[in-house]
Design an enzyme around this catalytic site. Structure first.
Site, PDB file in Angstrom:
ATOM      1  N   GLY A  63       0.595  -0.826   0.045  1.00  8.10           N
ATOM      2  CA  GLY A  63      -0.455   0.171   0.214  1.00  8.10           C
ATOM      3  C   GLY A  63       0.489   1.539   0.161  1.00  8.10           C
ATOM      4  N   TYR A  90     -12.938   1.760  13.393  1.00 10.84           N
ATOM      5  CA  TYR A  90     -11.659   2.350  12.465  1.00 10.84           C
ATOM      6  C   TYR A  90     -12.051   3.850  12.640  1.00 10.84           C
ATOM      7  CZ  TYR A  90      -8.972   3.270   8.835  1.00 10.84           C
ATOM      8  OH  TYR A  90      -7.732   3.916   7.667  1.00 10.84           O
TER       9      TYR A  90
END
Length: 278
Positions: A16, A159
């Site tokens: 990523g 999150y």
């Protein structure tokens, strides 16, 4: 002639935006140190850019403690610590340390690593960069008395709460250490087409795995460039310490992100949870 290259430690660097930023920074001639959970992936990136690497799973805090000891011994000077490791998960799950995994992997582990390296970082006049997210503003329902998500757990909310914790940590670290020469920033890399949410299920899992939605996401290279901007920039000139950034500009996040009392409380609770003095 003195070596003017920066030593930049990037966690979550095996894939990523961490891997993308590592490539960009190495290409700029910086000394990059990779930290990842997967040995195979991390070692592959390390070979590609000719960089040293370390392995640590943030779901186990003892590995974070060992990582901090290795980094402090191997790199007496660390110019940038990029706390980039993180993830989105589905069902509520406790780590072997007894903490909700979203909170531990996204916040507690980076909080512990930074504090264990704090003496080195201050001596280096370092920058500490947190990979946060716009999810802090959109999804957080932050409750300082329910950091583990014991009540009405949602992976999306967990999150968002963890990403808000990243911003609060950034502000409190700036308050505590700016006079000692440390600089801090948090940033949103964009909604990046990576695999880090593929196991989360629900809305996030759909968004990050659906070919149609992925077409509209930010590339890993663009997301990595947001980290690179902060890592290579000069605090006080290119960016402001203690702030949250989107697209390389300071932006507003959740209304609680500027609550200094909450930031202090989170620091103290986090320190207690990982066995540090507040």
């Amino acid at each position: 002639m003195s070596d003017e290259r920066k030593t930049i430690v990037i966690t979550g660097a095996s894939d990523g935006i961490g891997a993308a930023a590592a490539r960009q920074l190495a290409g700029n001639g910086e000394r990059v140190v990779l930290v990842g959970r997967s040995r195979n992936k991390t070692e592959a990136i390390a070979r590609e850019i000719n960089a040293p690497f370390h392995i640590a799973d943030y779901a186990e805090l003892e590995q974070v403690r060992e990582l901090a000891a290795d980094l402090a011994t191997t790199y007496p000077r660390i110019d940038v610590l990029a706390n980039n490791a993180g993830g989105i998960f589905g069902d509520r799950k406790l780590t072997q340390d007894g903490f909700e995994q979203t909170f531990q992997v996204n916040h507690l582990a980076g909080f512990l690593l930074t504090n264990l390296l704090l003496e080195n970082l201050i001596a280096s006049n370092a920058s500490v960069i947190q990979t946060s997210s716009v999810a802090a503003k959109r999804f957080s329902k932050f409750d300082i008395d329910d950091l583990q998500g014991d009540h009405d757990y949602s992976g999306r909310v967990a999150y968002g709460n963890a990403k808000l914790a990243n911003i609060l940590f950034t502000r409190e670290l700036d308050r505590r250490a700016a006079e000692d020469g440390l600089s801090t920033a948090a940033f949103h890399p964009g909604v990046v087409a990576t695999s880090f949410a593929s196991s989360s299920g629900g809305l996030f899992g759909f968004i990050y795995t659906n070919p149609l939605t992925r077409r509209f996401m930010t590339t890993t290279e663009d997301g990595g460039s947001r980290l690179t901007f902060l890592a290579t920039g000069t605090p006080g000139q290119d960016w402001i310490s203690g702030e949250y950034y989107e697209r390389d500009r300071p932006m507003a996040s959740h209304r609680l992100s500027r609550d200094d009392q909450l930031a202090r409380q989170l620091w103290e609770r986090s320190a207690e949870l990982v066995g540090l003095s507040g």
